[in-house]
Design a protein around this motif. Structure first.
Motif, mmCIF file in Angstrom:
data_model
loop_
_atom_site.group_PDB
_atom_site.id
_atom_site.type_symbol
_atom_site.label_atom_id
_atom_site.label_comp_id
_atom_site.label_asym_id
_atom_site.label_seq_id
_atom_site.Cartn_x
_atom_site.Cartn_y
_atom_site.Cartn_z
ATOM 1 N N GLY A 1 19.242 -60.836 8.166
ATOM 2 C CA GLY A 1 18.487 -59.951 7.459
ATOM 3 C C GLY A 1 19.206 -59.163 6.061
ATOM 4 O O GLY A 1 18.737 -58.569 5.500
ATOM 5 N N GLY A 2 20.668 -59.542 6.140
ATOM 6 C CA GLY A 2 21.434 -58.823 4.904
ATOM 7 C C GLY A 2 21.501 -57.665 5.286
ATOM 8 O O GLY A 2 21.333 -56.568 4.397
ATOM 9 N N VAL A 3 21.743 -56.967 6.524
ATOM 10 C CA VAL A 3 21.794 -55.399 6.722
ATOM 11 C C VAL A 3 23.090 -55.354 7.278
ATOM 12 O O VAL A 3 23.898 -56.228 7.877
ATOM 13 C CB VAL A 3 20.878 -55.225 7.909
ATOM 14 N N SER A 4 23.792 -54.181 7.127
ATOM 15 C CA SER A 4 25.395 -53.871 7.194
ATOM 16 C C SER A 4 25.135 -54.109 8.812
ATOM 17 O O SER A 4 24.719 -53.213 9.700
ATOM 18 C CB SER A 4 25.560 -52.584 6.860
ATOM 19 N N VAL A 5 26.239 -54.742 9.510
ATOM 20 C CA VAL A 5 26.450 -54.842 10.902
ATOM 21 C C VAL A 5 26.938 -53.560 11.360
ATOM 22 O O VAL A 5 26.512 -53.159 12.181
ATOM 23 C CB VAL A 5 27.314 -55.958 11.449
ATOM 24 N N GLY A 6 27.569 -52.769 10.691
ATOM 25 C CA GLY A 6 28.270 -51.638 11.165
ATOM 26 C C GLY A 6 27.033 -50.534 11.249
ATOM 27 O O GLY A 6 27.031 -49.990 12.448
ATOM 28 N N SER A 7 25.989 -50.459 10.281
ATOM 29 C CA SER A 7 24.910 -49.691 10.141
ATOM 30 C C SER A 7 24.052 -49.827 11.665
ATOM 31 O O SER A 7 23.569 -49.158 12.412
ATOM 32 C CB SER A 7 24.106 -49.592 9.187
ATOM 33 N N MET A 8 23.903 -51.342 11.908
ATOM 34 C CA MET A 8 23.116 -51.581 13.022
ATOM 35 C C MET A 8 23.839 -51.032 14.388
ATOM 36 O O MET A 8 23.186 -50.722 15.078
ATOM 37 C CB MET A 8 22.945 -52.922 13.237
ATOM 38 N N PHE A 9 25.150 -51.126 14.385
ATOM 39 C CA PHE A 9 25.686 -50.646 15.590
ATOM 40 C C PHE A 9 25.598 -49.339 16.014
ATOM 41 O O PHE A 9 25.315 -48.761 16.828
ATOM 42 C CB PHE A 9 27.526 -51.048 15.529
ATOM 43 N N LEU A 10 25.552 -48.605 14.626
ATOM 44 C CA LEU A 10 25.613 -47.087 14.972
ATOM 45 C C LEU A 10 24.109 -46.583 15.284
ATOM 46 O O LEU A 10 23.685 -46.072 16.140
ATOM 47 C CB LEU A 10 25.762 -46.105 13.510
ATOM 48 N N ALA A 11 23.216 -47.663 14.771
ATOM 49 C CA ALA A 11 21.575 -47.220 14.821
ATOM 50 C C ALA A 11 21.289 -47.432 16.513
ATOM 51 O O ALA A 11 20.247 -46.898 16.998
ATOM 52 C CB ALA A 11 20.758 -48.042 14.067
ATOM 53 N N GLY A 12 22.084 -48.424 17.154
ATOM 54 C CA GLY A 12 21.729 -48.630 18.695
ATOM 55 C C GLY A 12 22.147 -47.493 19.628
ATOM 56 O O GLY A 12 21.591 -47.656 20.742
ATOM 57 N N ILE A 13 22.912 -46.616 19.144
ATOM 58 C CA ILE A 13 23.609 -45.861 20.141
ATOM 59 C C ILE A 13 22.517 -44.975 20.961
ATOM 60 O O ILE A 13 22.271 -45.127 21.942
ATOM 61 C CB ILE A 13 24.668 -44.947 19.580
ATOM 62 N N ILE A 14 21.781 -44.149 19.881
ATOM 63 C CA ILE A 14 20.799 -43.327 20.708
ATOM 64 C C ILE A 14 19.648 -44.129 21.443
ATOM 65 O O ILE A 14 19.463 -43.802 22.597
ATOM 66 C CB ILE A 14 20.232 -42.259 19.700
ATOM 67 N N PRO A 15 19.242 -45.123 20.799
ATOM 68 C CA PRO A 15 18.172 -45.804 21.407
ATOM 69 C C PRO A 15 18.765 -46.320 22.993
ATOM 70 O O PRO A 15 17.968 -46.385 23.871
ATOM 71 C CB PRO A 15 18.011 -46.830 20.467
ATOM 72 N N GLY A 16 20.035 -46.632 22.743
ATOM 73 C CA GLY A 16 20.535 -47.565 23.787
ATOM 74 C C GLY A 16 20.486 -46.144 25.203
ATOM 75 O O GLY A 16 20.345 -46.493 26.509
#
Lengths: 164, 427
Positions: free
Chosen positions: B163-178
């Motif tokens: 998707g051309g999205v920063s992997v680093g941002s995705m990692f941060l985004a997953g913390i709270i939902p997890g």
């Protein structure tokens, strides 16, 4: 002889992973500690990976590790199951052979063009070779699988189950 | 007509047990040959170029790091820590399982691997305490799916690359939902445990000192997420390099600190990582052609038109996409679903104003639920085999956890800030 080849193949796959780790780790250390990193490590790791994937895919045929929907097919035993497994292997064989043949064409075309890779200046047909190699490997393994199925050996060996 | 050919072939292949990667490849082959003027060579080319990517290399390395950590004695320390934290609650062992899965998720990027690492210890332990086997396996299977939501995460890497999205941002985004999904599962398991009278662990009394002590014991494991996340956001290395550093670190800790990793188990870990990675990557290599053909046939446009005619409300569109993804997740594995669906769905949702990072979390959370929905629910298979519990019994016991995860999914979908708040600090 076949056993020996398998051990060698396994060793090669494991070694390729370790080399990849060392290449990239070396690059990080080089950049951070010595403030200079070679430019070819990334490219080399990428191409090793592609070989590893396609040869690993052929190795995984033998180990019956490819992900598939088994809910329907495992309801059958004996002759009907053997027939279904055989059709499934035949379809798979079509793709494997396709990759072997068209992959070879890709390699030959690339030799003609004389294309080289950007960083290492390696002839491009060398990395391309992974595809026909994997396809041919899978084709051979599938024929072995077909023979195994008709010997009645079609369940996955739970001891060899890998989870990750 | 070509579309019927594409999906018809796919369906028949999946039904008779052709591997998913091959099914997708054959469908693309048949559709291109009979339904288009494209050269077939495109399939071979895509099988090569789709894998020729440096960010994608993070996937095998995170796999290897997770396996090495599991075999190097890390699971045991994380379990001790989780036990000191939540063992005193009602249904103590099921709580410990869920919390330990959340911690293991911060080391491993895979759902099934998390089930194997934690469930392998905890399902037998719960059975020994007279917990129902189906319930025990269902707890481990559902909590294991957090493995792909709390970073690192293999699906997030793949989504970022496609998707051309920063992997680093995705990692941060997953913390709270997890954490939200983990809490949801704990609440569910609390009520079930209370109803069935599963007792707290009598040996564990909550004390702050014990928690600190167990946390200290687990310190070598807890450094891993610090290295990965700190390294990426500190700009020290890329996600792929972070994964490699995690491998080297896991090797050193397992070999020289915990001393539970042997050369033999190290070799075995590498072999496992290679096989799992090959079966994953070949799915990517072949499903890319499938996705490409769908794009050529303008299927994304059709779906987009259908959805926008349905409603122009982003909430309604996301809801419809959630339903679609949950159904897809029942039959298809995470990797091929991501490769095929990301290029189709991402433009649709961004057009109605959904943030690509937020959508990535929704997509992966949906596919995480797919890990526990039959017929193809990989976590259920793993829990069944490591816990020695009959598949059918897990399927019955999974239902309350499934409902709880769907509720969390809706919360994640409709509260974008849960995913977007942490990444906003890096911008």
């Amino acid at each position: 002889m076949i056993k020996k080849f398998e051990r060698f193949e396994e060793f090669l796959l494991v070694a390729s992973l370790i080399v990849m780790v060392l290449l990239i780790f070396g690059q990080v250390v080089g950049r951070k500690v010595f403030e200079s990193a070679p430019s070819w490590t990334e490219e080399m790791a990428r191409y090793i990976h592609i070989f590893q994937v396609w040869i690993g895919a052929s190795y995984a045929v033998k180990k019956r590790q490819h992900i598939r929907v088994e809910a329907f097919i495992t309801r059958f035993k004996g002759f009907p199951r053997k027939v279904m497994e055989s059709i499934s292997i035949a379809i798979w064989f079509v793709i494997a052979l396709f990759l072997a043949v068209f992959g070879t064409q890709l390699v030959l075309a690339s030799i003609n063009y004389g294309q080289v890779t950007p960083a290492m200046q390696l002839p491009m047909w060398i990395p391309f070779l992974a595809i026909p190699l994997g396809g041919a490997g899978m084709s051979i393994r599938l024929i072995q699988q077909l023979a195994a199925v008709w010997r009645g050996d079609y369940e996955r060996n739970p001891e060899e189950e890998i989870v990750a | 007509m070509t579309i019927a050919l594409l999906f018809g072939t796919l369906f028949v292949c999946l039904l008779i047990g052709v591997p998913i990667a091959i099914s997708l490849g054959v469908s693309a082959l048949v559709a291109i040959y009979f339904g288009s003027t494209l050269p077939l060579q495109i399939i071979t080319q895509k099988a090569f170029t789709s894998l020729d990517s440096f960010p994608l290399l993070a996937i095998p390395f995170f796999m290897l790091a997770g396996i090495l950590m599991g075999k190097g004695g890390v699971s045991k320390r994380l379990l001790d820590m989780a036990s000191a934290m939540v063992g005193w609650m009602i249904g103590g062992l099921s709580m410990v399982t869920i919390v330990a899965c959340m911690f293991f998720a911060a080391i491993s990027g895979s759902g099934p691997a998390t089930v194997a690492a934690i469930g392998g210890f905890m399902i037998p332990a719960m059975k020994a305490r007279k917990y129902d086997g189906g319930f025990a396996a269902a707890v481990a299977a559902s909590a294991g799916s957090i493995g792909v939501i709390i970073p690192p995460s293999i699906p997030f890497v793949l989504y970022g690359v496609i998707g051309g999205v920063s992997v680093g941002s995705m990692f941060l985004a997953g913390i709270i939902p997890g954490i939200v999904i983990g809490s949801g599962l704990m609440i569910t398991s609390y009520f079930i445990a209370k109803k069935r009278g599963y007792k707290p662990e009598s040996s564990v009394k909550f004390s702050f000192k014990d928690v600190l002590k167990a946390t200290y014991e687990a310190k070598w494991a807890l450094i891993i997420p610090v290295i990965i996340l700190g390294g990426i956001y500190g700009g020290i290395f890329s996600p792929t390099e972070a994964a490699v550093v995690a491998c080297v670190y896991a090797f050193i800790v397992g070999m020289f600190v915990y001393k539970e990793l042997t050369w033999k188990s190290f070799y075995e870990s590498c072999r496992e990582a290679v096989v799992i990675n090959a079966t994953t990557m070949i799915i990517i290599g072949l499903s890319v052609s499938f996705a490409y053909f769908m794009t050529l046939e303008k299927i994304p446009d059709d779906i987009s038109r259908f959805l926008t005619e349905l409603s122009s409300n982003p909430i309604a569109i996301l809801l419809a996409i959630n339903v679609l993804l949950l159904i897809v997740g029942m039959f298809i594995d995470t990797i091929s679903a991501l490769v095929v669906l990301t290029p189709i769905l991402l433009p649709i949702v961004t057009a109605v104003g959904v943030d690509p990072i937020h959508f990535g979390v929704i997509l992966v959370a949906n596919l995480a639920i797919g890990f526990i929905t039959p017929p193809l629910g990989v976590n259920l298979f793993v829990a069944s085999s490591v816990g020695n519990v009959k598949f059918e019994r897990i399927v019955m016991a999974i239902i309350p956890f499934l409902i709880s995860m769907i509720i969390c999914l809706l919360v994640i979908t409709f509260v974008p800030s849960m995913s977007l708040w942490l990444p906003s600090f890096t911008k």
